[in-house]
Design an enzyme around this catalytic site. Structure first.
Site, PDB file in Angstrom:
ATOM      1  N   ARG A  65      30.295  46.277  55.114  1.00  0.00           N
ATOM      2  CA  ARG A  65      31.678  45.803  55.133  1.00  0.00           C
ATOM      3  C   ARG A  65      31.758  44.475  55.871  1.00  0.00           C
ATOM      4  NH1 ARG A  65      34.760  49.425  58.075  1.00  0.00           N
ATOM      5  NH2 ARG A  65      35.336  47.871  59.633  1.00  0.00           N
ATOM      6  N   TYR A 118      49.381  30.177  41.236  1.00  0.00           N
ATOM      7  CA  TYR A 118      49.073  31.488  40.644  1.00  0.00           C
ATOM      8  C   TYR A 118      50.125  32.531  41.063  1.00  0.00           C
ATOM      9  CZ  TYR A 118      46.152  35.590  39.575  1.00  0.00           C
ATOM     10  OH  TYR A 118      45.650  36.775  39.092  1.00  0.00           O
ATOM     11  N   ASP A 189      43.417  26.265  46.141  1.00  0.00           N
ATOM     12  CA  ASP A 189      42.821  27.209  45.196  1.00  0.00           C
ATOM     13  C   ASP A 189      42.102  26.365  44.144  1.00  0.00           C
ATOM     14  OD1 ASP A 189      42.310  28.904  43.020  1.00  0.00           O
ATOM     15  OD2 ASP A 189      44.069  30.160  43.433  1.00  0.00           O
ATOM     16  N   LYS A 214      36.399  34.014  37.592  1.00  0.00           N
ATOM     17  CA  LYS A 214      36.602  33.090  36.470  1.00  0.00           C
ATOM     18  C   LYS A 214      35.302  32.326  36.197  1.00  0.00           C
ATOM     19  CE  LYS A 214      40.660  34.835  36.996  1.00  0.00           C
ATOM     20  NZ  LYS A 214      41.720  34.256  37.791  1.00  0.00           N
TER      21      LYS A 214
HETATM   22  C1  LIG Z   1      42.712  34.784  38.692  1.00  0.00           C
HETATM   23  C2  LIG Z   1      43.175  33.849  39.712  1.00  0.00           C
HETATM   24  C3  LIG Z   1      43.293  34.232  41.050  1.00  0.00           C
HETATM   25  C4  LIG Z   1      43.053  35.657  41.502  1.00  0.00           C
HETATM   26  O1  LIG Z   1      41.731  36.009  41.384  1.00  0.00           O
HETATM   27  P1  LIG Z   1      41.235  37.529  41.143  1.00  0.00           P
HETATM   28  O2  LIG Z   1      39.776  37.409  41.190  1.00  0.00           O
HETATM   29  O3  LIG Z   1      41.780  37.926  39.788  1.00  0.00           O
HETATM   30  O4  LIG Z   1      41.820  38.349  42.228  1.00  0.00           O
HETATM   31  C5  LIG Z   1      43.648  33.282  41.979  1.00  0.00           C
HETATM   32  N1  LIG Z   1      43.914  32.010  41.615  1.00  0.00           N
HETATM   33  C6  LIG Z   1      43.836  31.611  40.336  1.00  0.00           C
HETATM   34  C7  LIG Z   1      44.133  30.189  40.005  1.00  0.00           C
HETATM   35  C8  LIG Z   1      43.479  32.507  39.341  1.00  0.00           C
HETATM   36  O5  LIG Z   1      43.432  32.122  38.066  1.00  0.00           O
END
Ligand SMILES: *Cc1c(COP(=O)(O)O)cnc(C)c1O
Length: 398
Positions: A65, A118, A189, A214
């Site tokens: 963890r 997001y 992000d 992604k």
């Molecule tokens: C998908 C996404 C997230 C969240 O990520 P997860 O891995 O699905 O929790 C955050 N920011 C952006 C821009 C995203 O496309």
């Protein structure tokens, strides 16, 4: 600007860390991939050694963890790619985002969101109001607008550039500078660009988060997240968020992420080229009102010469608006597509389609989004079959 050669080498290397990865083969051979260390905890030689380990779990292998060697290999690689001091991987992008909020904010603090962000990130911010953390959103990403929206208690400026759904680019360096002079941290992000196409820390941001689900993992088989920043900020996030919320990344998912990263440079080049070809096709199509791709400057299929700002490239996620901006038209086009998977997420090898449009038309105005919007994630099938597919599907509206 092409992808930095050092980044290609980093992606291809099994591990960005120093030295060979263990093994006691006397001929000196080492594995060419990172070992998968699928263990929940680590056994110590003595009780004293365990007690020592427990005093600094961010530095020692005690329990998975906290730290795990396979996860650390992914963290070293992402930190190096973002030119950051350190990285913490988590079990999802949202786990990474909430780790930043919960690790660095306290009651009375204010967060300023800039550009289209997001959706679940904003939902989390709304939830944090119950704990005394306030926020505002400025869709106008000019440094002046950001400056005007900063409050004395603004602790964090949160950016997406290009922004979610409409892919507008903002000046990261100017916004980070405005935040810094007012004593606020900037977090970006960077999921859309990946560190290959944009390095926000070099533009002055303090923290970068990724949904590694992604492009970074890239094969639609992992949910993962990462935070990259200075060691001092990450230590706080590690102790206050990661260890207590427990949203860790498992060793096998980290291993899959490492495997995905090795092909990131070739994937991104292909996503970029094919998405631009598809975007150009859509700009010239009579059923399409507008294409939202940061590389397109206007109707007629013109692409910019070079990506704006700090961007080195354009990834394969963009959107377009239908002239007939109704739920039925959106559903007709999406359902007619044969080569795009209908679903959430993006950034995989397969092309994918999604729309924020709902039958009751709700929610879009509040988010500053137009009707008739369709978002495409361009995979690795090649542009020609995708263009043919889109042409056929859009033909249903003519
Ligand atoms: C998908 C996404 C997230 C969240 O990520 P997860 O891995 O699905 O929790 C955050 N920011 C952006 C821009 C995203 O496309």
């Amino acid at each position: 600007m092409p992808i930095h050669p050092a980044d290609i080498a980093l992606c291809l290397a099994p591990d960005a860390g120093p030295g060979p990865m263990g093994g006691d083969d006397t001929a000196g051979s080492v594995p060419v991939t990172v070992p998968l260390i699928q263990t929940s905890y680590f056994a110590f030689p003595t009780f004293r050694a365990l007690v020592e380990g427990l005093t600094a779990e961010h530095r020692h292998h005690v329990y998975s963890r906290g730290r795990n060697p396979t996860v650390e290999a992914a963290e070293r690689k992402l930190a190096a790619l973002e030119r950051g001091e350190a990285c913490v991987c988590l079990g999802s992008g949202m786990a990474a985002i909430s780790a930043v909020f919960l690790g660095l904010l306290e009651a009375g603090d204010h967060v300023l969101f800039v550009n289209h962000v997001y959706g679940p990130t904003l939902e989390l911010a709304a939830h944090l109001r119950r704990f005394g953390i306030e926020h505002d959103v400025v869709l106008d990403g000019s440094a002046d607008a950001v400056e005007a929206a900063l409050r004395p208690r603004t602790r964090l400026v949160w950016l997406e550039s290009p922004g979610t759904m409409l892919f507008r680019v903002v000046d990261v360096a100017a916004i980070a500078e405005a935040a810094r002079t007012r004593g606020a941290l900037t977090c970006m992000d960077n999921s859309w660009s990946t560190p290959l196409f944009q390095k926000p820390l070099q533009a002055g941001a303090d923290i970068v988060v990724h949904s590694a689900s992604k492009y970074l993992a890239g094969h639609s088989d992992v949910v993962a997240g990462a935070v990259i920043s200075r060691a001092e900020l990450l230590e706080r996030i590690f102790h206050r968020s990661l260890m207590l919320n427990g949203g860790v990344l498992g060793p096998f998912d980290a291993w899959l992420l490492l495997r995905g990263l090795r092909t990131l440079p070739v994937r991104m080049v292909r996503h970029e080229e094919d998405a631009i070809r598809v975007a150009r096709f859509l700009e010239g199509h009579p059923a399409v009102a507008r294409v939202h791709h940061p590389g397109m400057v206007g109707r007629g299929g013109t692409a910019r010469d070079a990506p704006p700002g700090d961007l080195r490239g354009w990834s394969g996620l963009f959107s377009f608006e239908l002239r007939r901006a109704t739920f039925d038209a959106v559903a007709t086009v999406i359902d007619a597509l044969e080569r795009f998977r209908i679903g959430v997420s993006w950034g995989g090898v397969e092309s994918q389609v999604l729309s924020p449009e709902r039958e009751d038309g709700a929610g879009l105005a509040a988010r500053g989004l137009p009707h008739g919007l369709i978002r495409l994630s361009i995979g690795l099938e090649g542009a020609d079959p995708l263009i043919e597919d889109l042409g056929r599907a859009l033909g249903r509206l003519l």
